[in-house]
Design a protein around this motif. Structure first.
Motif, PDB file in Angstrom:
ATOM      1  N   LEU A 496      -5.562   2.814  -4.924  1.00  0.00           N
ATOM      2  CA  LEU A 496      -4.790   2.250  -3.752  1.00  0.00           C
ATOM      3  C   LEU A 496      -4.453   0.900  -3.748  1.00  0.00           C
ATOM      4  CD1 LEU A 496      -6.550   4.290  -0.859  1.00  0.00           C
ATOM      5  CD2 LEU A 496      -4.328   4.946  -1.777  1.00  0.00           C
ATOM      6  N   SER A 497      -5.015   0.029  -4.229  1.00  0.00           N
ATOM      7  CA  SER A 497      -5.126  -1.387  -3.991  1.00  0.00           C
ATOM      8  C   SER A 497      -4.400  -1.791  -5.253  1.00  0.00           C
ATOM      9  CB  SER A 497      -6.693  -2.120  -3.897  1.00  0.00           C
ATOM     10  OG  SER A 497      -7.332  -1.638  -2.614  1.00  0.00           O
ATOM     11  N   ASN A 498      -4.502  -1.560  -6.466  1.00  0.00           N
ATOM     12  CA  ASN A 498      -4.239  -1.901  -7.656  1.00  0.00           C
ATOM     13  C   ASN A 498      -2.655  -2.147  -7.715  1.00  0.00           C
ATOM     14  OD1 ASN A 498      -6.849  -2.237  -8.724  1.00  0.00           O
ATOM     15  ND2 ASN A 498      -6.350  -0.301  -9.999  1.00  0.00           N
ATOM     16  N   LYS A 499      -1.850  -2.930  -8.395  1.00  0.00           N
ATOM     17  CA  LYS A 499      -0.318  -3.305  -8.584  1.00  0.00           C
ATOM     18  C   LYS A 499       0.106  -1.815  -9.087  1.00  0.00           C
ATOM     19  CE  LYS A 499      -0.189  -5.481 -12.894  1.00  0.00           C
ATOM     20  NZ  LYS A 499       0.107  -6.575 -13.540  1.00  0.00           N
ATOM     21  N   VAL A 500       1.295  -1.638  -8.696  1.00  0.00           N
ATOM     22  CA  VAL A 500       1.944  -0.323  -9.251  1.00  0.00           C
ATOM     23  C   VAL A 500       1.927  -0.287 -10.748  1.00  0.00           C
ATOM     24  CG1 VAL A 500       4.150   0.900  -9.347  1.00  0.00           C
ATOM     25  CG2 VAL A 500       3.403  -0.140  -7.262  1.00  0.00           C
ATOM     26  N   GLY A 501       1.351   0.842 -11.212  1.00  0.00           N
ATOM     27  CA  GLY A 501       0.950   1.226 -12.609  1.00  0.00           C
ATOM     28  C   GLY A 501       0.443   2.610 -12.890  1.00  0.00           C
ATOM     29  N   PHE A 502       0.148   2.809 -13.866  1.00  0.00           N
ATOM     30  CA  PHE A 502      -0.689   3.784 -14.330  1.00  0.00           C
ATOM     31  C   PHE A 502      -1.825   4.239 -13.418  1.00  0.00           C
ATOM     32  CE2 PHE A 502       1.505   3.265 -18.318  1.00  0.00           C
ATOM     33  CZ  PHE A 502       2.600   4.181 -18.171  1.00  0.00           C
ATOM     34  N   LYS A 503      -2.666   3.229 -12.998  1.00  0.00           N
ATOM     35  CA  LYS A 503      -3.743   3.348 -12.244  1.00  0.00           C
ATOM     36  C   LYS A 503      -3.560   2.537 -10.860  1.00  0.00           C
ATOM     37  CE  LYS A 503      -7.337   4.814 -13.129  1.00  0.00           C
ATOM     38  NZ  LYS A 503      -8.026   6.294 -13.190  1.00  0.00           N
ATOM     39  N   GLY A 504      -2.315   2.601 -10.289  1.00  0.00           N
ATOM     40  CA  GLY A 504      -2.097   1.915  -9.196  1.00  0.00           C
ATOM     41  C   GLY A 504      -0.918   2.109  -8.450  1.00  0.00           C
ATOM     42  N   PHE A 505      -1.114   1.872  -7.102  1.00  0.00           N
ATOM     43  CA  PHE A 505      -0.084   2.428  -6.137  1.00  0.00           C
ATOM     44  C   PHE A 505       0.393   1.081  -5.342  1.00  0.00           C
ATOM     45  CE2 PHE A 505      -2.232   6.407  -6.852  1.00  0.00           C
ATOM     46  CZ  PHE A 505      -1.112   7.381  -7.466  1.00  0.00           C
ATOM     47  N   ALA A 506      -0.407   0.227  -5.206  1.00  0.00           N
ATOM     48  CA  ALA A 506      -0.132  -0.999  -4.557  1.00  0.00           C
ATOM     49  C   ALA A 506      -0.174  -0.655  -2.982  1.00  0.00           C
ATOM     50  CB  ALA A 506       1.032  -1.573  -4.923  1.00  0.00           C
ATOM     51  N   VAL A 507      -0.831  -0.122  -2.336  1.00  0.00           N
ATOM     52  CA  VAL A 507      -0.738   0.255  -0.747  1.00  0.00           C
ATOM     53  C   VAL A 507      -1.692  -1.030  -0.310  1.00  0.00           C
ATOM     54  CG1 VAL A 507      -1.615   2.071   0.885  1.00  0.00           C
ATOM     55  CG2 VAL A 507      -1.007   2.783  -1.173  1.00  0.00           C
ATOM     56  N   PRO A 508      -0.795  -1.491   0.734  1.00  0.00           N
ATOM     57  CA  PRO A 508      -1.412  -2.624   1.416  1.00  0.00           C
ATOM     58  C   PRO A 508      -2.943  -2.167   2.302  1.00  0.00           C
ATOM     59  CG  PRO A 508       0.917  -2.466   1.991  1.00  0.00           C
ATOM     60  CD  PRO A 508       0.554  -1.149   1.274  1.00  0.00           C
ATOM     61  N   LYS A 509      -3.663  -3.204   2.348  1.00  0.00           N
ATOM     62  CA  LYS A 509      -4.923  -3.133   2.831  1.00  0.00           C
ATOM     63  C   LYS A 509      -4.969  -2.573   3.992  1.00  0.00           C
ATOM     64  CE  LYS A 509      -9.378  -3.429   1.369  1.00  0.00           C
ATOM     65  NZ  LYS A 509      -9.892  -2.691  -0.189  1.00  0.00           N
ATOM     66  N   GLU A 510      -4.104  -3.021   4.982  1.00  0.00           N
ATOM     67  CA  GLU A 510      -3.936  -2.539   6.145  1.00  0.00           C
ATOM     68  C   GLU A 510      -3.415  -1.063   6.678  1.00  0.00           C
ATOM     69  OE1 GLU A 510      -0.246  -5.206   5.530  1.00  0.00           O
ATOM     70  OE2 GLU A 510      -2.503  -5.060   4.988  1.00  0.00           O
ATOM     71  N   ALA A 511      -2.771  -0.497   5.419  1.00  0.00           N
ATOM     72  CA  ALA A 511      -2.124   0.959   5.340  1.00  0.00           C
ATOM     73  C   ALA A 511      -2.897   1.783   4.792  1.00  0.00           C
ATOM     74  CB  ALA A 511      -0.764   0.626   4.838  1.00  0.00           C
ATOM     75  N   GLN A 512      -3.919   1.544   4.259  1.00  0.00           N
ATOM     76  CA  GLN A 512      -4.722   2.647   3.547  1.00  0.00           C
ATOM     77  C   GLN A 512      -5.505   3.388   4.311  1.00  0.00           C
ATOM     78  OE1 GLN A 512      -7.127   0.450   0.563  1.00  0.00           O
ATOM     79  NE2 GLN A 512      -5.672  -0.633  -0.240  1.00  0.00           N
ATOM     80  N   ASP A 513      -5.749   3.334   5.542  1.00  0.00           N
ATOM     81  CA  ASP A 513      -6.429   4.145   6.392  1.00  0.00           C
ATOM     82  C   ASP A 513      -5.725   4.806   7.481  1.00  0.00           C
ATOM     83  OD1 ASP A 513      -8.924   3.373   5.553  1.00  0.00           O
ATOM     84  OD2 ASP A 513      -9.169   1.720   6.715  1.00  0.00           O
ATOM     85  N   LYS A 514      -4.326   4.875   6.966  1.00  0.00           N
ATOM     86  CA  LYS A 514      -3.120   5.368   7.557  1.00  0.00           C
ATOM     87  C   LYS A 514      -3.718   7.056   8.025  1.00  0.00           C
ATOM     88  CE  LYS A 514       1.038   4.512   6.796  1.00  0.00           C
ATOM     89  NZ  LYS A 514       2.327   4.405   6.254  1.00  0.00           N
ATOM     90  N   VAL A 515      -3.207   7.482   9.130  1.00  0.00           N
ATOM     91  CA  VAL A 515      -3.599   8.944   9.409  1.00  0.00           C
ATOM     92  C   VAL A 515      -1.959   9.382  10.073  1.00  0.00           C
ATOM     93  CG1 VAL A 515      -4.638  10.675  10.684  1.00  0.00           C
ATOM     94  CG2 VAL A 515      -6.016   8.841  10.187  1.00  0.00           C
ATOM     95  N   ALA A 516      -1.510  10.557   9.307  1.00  0.00           N
ATOM     96  CA  ALA A 516      -0.210  11.316   9.768  1.00  0.00           C
ATOM     97  C   ALA A 516      -0.661  12.467  10.365  1.00  0.00           C
ATOM     98  CB  ALA A 516       0.582  11.415   8.539  1.00  0.00           C
TER      99      ALA A 516
END
Length: 997
Positions: A496-516
């Motif tokens: 979630l936190s890693n930069k975009v790549g094979f092992k990363g999505f670059a989701v901002p820390k404040e958005a990682q607990d988002k609930v839809a």
């Protein structure tokens, strides 16, 4: 070629003899020059032989015009009966031909294999009779290549020098020497099979237009085509899902299926297994695999090349098989021997046994990671050791299946007692199994672990203690990114936190607990990052393995008994690889528990593993899109590249079928199974992973009682009869196809338009623009996607203009018989990352002369119309993934003349060569970035116009219009590949040589 009443007493032998291979004794000039047409005066034995064989074949066609493997698509036994019917005619021609043909160079080792009770199993070329101690040290996989070379040796197509190269493998393989190989058969699935049959039909037309005999375009080896790639999971969680999905499959693909059924009657030696029968590799393993061929009394090892990269699954049965490009397979069908570099072989020793609760899927993901790290591209991997006895045949097939993921040409398991047991289990007769064992023992190709093992030599060695394997998954974007189950939660948060790549999505820390939060058919529902929205038991890798399938069913049963249930908004599906799976699930009484958890059977095909996952519920899709939720899919597949499984699941994890059920129950990949409960049971208590996980003994007990030989026999008797929807398809009897110009599925391709008898010759590249600039790991899914057609794409525009409703767009994979569709679908993957777009993701590029941002297709057409060539820049592992010939055909149609990359996947490089595209590799330590290339330059590649001045693997100079100059290695790896380039591709080369003969 030596002809004897037993060695070559068959029509197939007569047909095979007309193949041509240019041996090293033939000059480069004759290999690469245009055919010279002369009078058929019998000036040498080869001409004499060719004339005699062609006369025989023509007469056979007059007497038996429908003599072919495809004469009765329903029954291989009927085929054998029909071939026997023509034997008297064949024998008359053999007697005539035998008096003219030279003796076989190895006739002295052609010997009888006696039956224990008298008589003989047949005759064979005996490797022990060579009395060469080097053979005893050869890997078993290399012995198969050796036997093929000896059996086919005529000092023209295959020479004694070729045989010596293989015998001396220990010394020759490091030198990358070239050898010919003639596989015993070819395997197709419908996504790759349709374009193959389209090409064959178009080649027939081209032969006729050049004044040749169009009937020469016929498979000369058995071709088995299994229709398994078209079924989609439109309907899930329903008792009626199989029938509903098959009806939709036939509605979408009726034209394609009718075309394939036409091909099975129009072409000789072609067997088509109808839709709804199973997955090609499981059908190959359980039914089509011969292990040892018996062709009119001549015994030889089964071997196969297939147009699906996971053809390697058959290696688990001791059959040498691997994936090739569709165009290479077509050439093999037409008698062109495969030219291959004699591979190194990695010896992989297995010791010990798997721990309780560890699955074959966990093992294969571990092996994949180890072999990727070791580096096995272009090599064979051969497994051996005491641990072999602890692995079932199905476990071995699982490991062999994922050879493409670890990069090897093959992951080979030699035949032993476990293999023989499986052959009996799957309904092969006792006589067949006895013949297989006797032949392989006599030819030193059988491993008996009860006897002392001779030391074999390998190129390099690896070792694994099976007890060290632990439960794991792979993802979220690549099959070889293994994650131990105990580390999964931590790894997910890192991704979630890693930069975009094979092992990363670059989701901002404040958005990682988002609930839809959303409403699912009136029920309150919610999604978070990591929520599972697709859980699919799918793919040849696992559905052929009773242990993991029944293990998954036991997980479902235990969950049901404890009161756990999969959330209804998760799209669950079960797609067995054959009807056998359904039979043993029903006999065990476990299918009802799958159904209770939503894992109803949806069809018999690849489904989710190749992107045929169907639509998500609209409410789920909206919740993901509107809230930018990082949704997950968990599947028992072999590929999880971004954008492949489903456009809305950016995180995709490969897992064993039992783990697929466990993650579906948990509803998220953001869980530590050791510490966190999966859910709450009906008694109000927390239920943990250990509460639903079956022991190895529990699984073994249900496998032993539920998987029976009669299930295999009845299943495959049924599929040879077809199904009502297939049997109702009517097709014309003509041998030439009547192209419908209005068809959006089947279209006459342009490859042979304006073709002449003289080859176009070699060429360089002058002032080409860069169409695309890529980084590492661009897959064939990026280059030529198989999944859904986006509504705003050039392909959608093309289909809409021809009156196709968006709901009937179907998939790219289903439309591979139409070059107009596939050219527009080239580089159409929605996750494409093109450096020319400065970070923007999608199927677009920059038209360099104007600076406009266009779809890749529109930009390519603008370059072509202006008369400009284009090239592609790429990083490492360009073309990894599925063996997809459209990933080479498409760029060729777009006008791409060369691809310059750090490295290529083996099959894709071969495909590029086959389509006349120049593959070049940057020098070690260099790439576009280190050389300061932006893709805005114009590129010239200095290649001689005289093919005789080019050598395999030579260095060439690439220059740009801004003064840069650098060296690249041209990846024409063999002399034969240079011949293909000289002719503009492999298929024009084959046509011209057929005309010459």
């Amino acid at each position: 070629m030596y002809i004897s009443s037993s060695a070559s007493a068959s029509a197939s032998a007569i047909l095979r003899a007309s193949r041509a291979r240019f041996s090293p004794s033939v000059s480069r000039t004759s290999l690469l020059s245009p055919p010279k047409f002369t009078s058929p005066s019998l000036t040498n034995n080869n001409q004499l032989r060719s004339l005699s064989f062609s006369t025989a074949v023509r007469s056979l066609r007059r007497s038996y015009p429908r003599w072919s493997h495809g004469l009765d698509w329903r029954s291989p036994s009927t085929l054998r009966h029909q071939i026997r019917a023509v034997a008297p005619v064949v024998e008359r021609f053999q007697r005539k031909i035998a008096t003219m043909a030279p003796e076989h160079p190895f006739k002295g080792i052609f010997t009888s294999l006696p039956k224990p009770g008298g008589g003989e199993f047949g005759k064979f070329y005996s490797l022990p009779a060579l009395n060469d101690p080097r053979i005893d040290k050869l890997p078993y996989s290399i012995r198969i290549l050796l036997e093929s070379a000896i059996r086919n040796c005529d000092n023209f197509q295959v020479t004694k020098d070729d045989v010596e190269k293989i015998i001396d493998w220990e010394n020759t393989s490091p030198r990358q020497v070239e050898i010919p190989f003639k596989p015993a058969r070819v395997l197709l699935q419908d996504f790759t099979g349709v374009p193959a049959v389209v090409d064959l039909a178009s080649m027939r037309d081209a032969m006729g237009q050049l004044g040749g005999d169009s009937n020469k375009i016929n498979p000369l080896v058995p071709v088995d085509l299994v229709i398994d790639h078209s079924v989609q999971v439109d309907v899930a969680r329903s008792e009626n899902a199989v029938q509903a999905n098959m009806e939709l499959e036939f509605k979408r693909n009726k034209e394609r299926f009718a075309f394939l059924k036409w091909g099975s009657t129009a072409f000789q030696n072609m067997l088509v297994v109808p839709p709804g029968s199973g997955i090609v590799h499981q059908v190959n393993l359980e039914y089509l695999g011969r292990v040892v061929f018996n062709t009119d009394g001549v015994l030889y090892p089964d071997s196969v090349v297939g147009t699906d990269s996971h053809t390697t699954m058959i290696d688990g049965l001791g059959v040498a098989g691997w994936g090739v490009g569709g165009i290479e397979a077509e050439a093999t069908m037409l008698g062109q021997p495969m030219s291959m570099v004699l591979p190194g072989v990695v010896g992989f020793k297995l010791n010990g046994k798997l721990r309780n609760g560890v699955t074959a899927t966990d093992l294969v993901l571990t092996v994949t990671q180890m072999l990727r790290k070791h580096g096995v591209v272009g090599k064979f991997v051969e497994f051996y050791g005491d641990g072999m006895g602890e692995l079932s045949l199905a476990d071995r097939a699982t490991i062999a299946n994922m050879s493409p993921e670890y990069g090897a040409t093959m992951g080979f398991f030699p035949v032993d007692h476990v293999t023989l047991h499986y052959l009996k289990l799957t309904g092969r007769s006792d006589e067949t199994v006895a013949r297989i064992e006797a032949y392989l023992r006599a030819n030193n190709m059988f491993v008996d672990y009860d006897e002392p093992q001779a030391e074999r030599v390998y190129s390099s060695y690896l070792q694994l203690d099976l007890a060290d394997v632990e439960p794991c998954v792979s993802g979220p974007k690549r099959p070889h990114d293994r994650v131990p189950l105990r580390e999964m939660k931590a790894d997910w948060h890192s991704c979630l936190s890693n930069k975009v790549g094979f092992k990363g999505f670059a989701v901002p820390k404040e958005a990682q607990d988002k609930v839809a939060k959303f409403s699912f058919h009136g029920l309150p529902a919610e999604l978070k990052h990591g929520s599972v929205v697709i859980a699919a038991i799918t793919s040849c890798t696992n559905t052929s393995n009773p242990s993991v399938m029944l293990g998954a069913a036991l997980v479902a049963k235990k969950a049901c008994e404890l009161g756990l249930k999969v959330k209804p908004w998760i799209k669950t599906s079960l797609a067995p690889g054959s009807g056998v799976v359904t039979q043993y699930l029903q006999k065990s009484g476990l299918q009802k528990y799958f159904n209770e958890q939503g894992f109803h059977i949806v069809g018999y095909g690849c489904t989710t593993c190749i992107g045929n996952s169907g639509d998500l519920d609209e409410s789920v899709a909206s919740a993901i899109s509107e809230n930018d939720i990082l949704a997950a899919a968990v599947l028992s597949g072999n590929r999880n590249f971004e954008g492949r499984v489903h456009p809305l699941t950016r995180a995709n994890y490969l897992a064993s079928p039992p783990l697929v059920v466990a993650y579906a129950l948990a509803g998220t990949v953001d869980i530590d199974f050791d510490k966190e409960p999966i859910g709450m049971g009906k008694d109000g208590k927390n239920v943990y992973f250990k509460d639903i996980w079956p022991t190895t003994e529990e699984v073994a007990e249900v496998v032993q009682s539920s998987v029976l030989p009669d299930m295999f026999k009845s299943t495959y008797e049924a599929i040879t009869k077809g199904n009502p929807m297939w049997n109702e398809l009517t097709v014309p009897a003509a041998t030439s196809y009547a192209w419908d110009p209005n068809s959006t599925y089947i279209h006459d391709p342009p490859y042979f338009k304006n073709m002449t008898l003289n080859p176009p010759g070699a060429h360089g590249v002058k002032d080409a623009y860069c169409l695309l600039n890529f980084g590492d790991s661009i897959t064939t899914d990026h280059i030529s996607p198989a999944g859904s057609i986006q509504k705003d794409s050039p392909t959608a525009k093309y289909l809409l203009e021809r009156g196709v409703d968006p709901k009937d767009f179907n998939s790219y994979g289903s439309r591979r018989g139409n070059d107009e569709v596939m050219a527009r679908g080239t580089f159409a993957n929605i996750r494409l990352v093109n450096k020319l777009l400065n970070g923007e993701v999608g199927p677009k590029t920059v038209h360099i002369p104007t600076g406009e941002k266009l779809s890749v297709f529109d930009a390519a057409m603008r370059y072509k119309s202006a008369g400009y060539d284009t090239i592609v820049l790429a990083g490492a592992e360009y073309g990894s993934g599925s063996s997809r010939d459209w990933a080479a055909k498409g760029p060729m149609l777009l006008g791409v003349e060369a691809v310059i990359a750090k490295s290529f996947e083996r099959i894709h490089r071969s495909n590029l060569v086959g389509m006349g595209i120049i593959p070049l590799c940057f020098k070690a330590g260099q790439d576009a970035d280190t050389l300061g290339l932006t893709g805005h330059e114009r590129y010239s590649i200095d290649l001689p116009s005289n093919i005789g001045e080019i050598r395999p693997g030579q260095d060439v100079t690439v220059t740009t219009d801004n003064g840069k100059s650098f060296m690249c290695t041209v990846r024409f790896d063999t002399e034969v590949e240079l011949a293909y380039f000289n002719h503009g591709g492999i298929l024009p080369y084959v046509i011209r040589n057929l005309m010459k003969r």
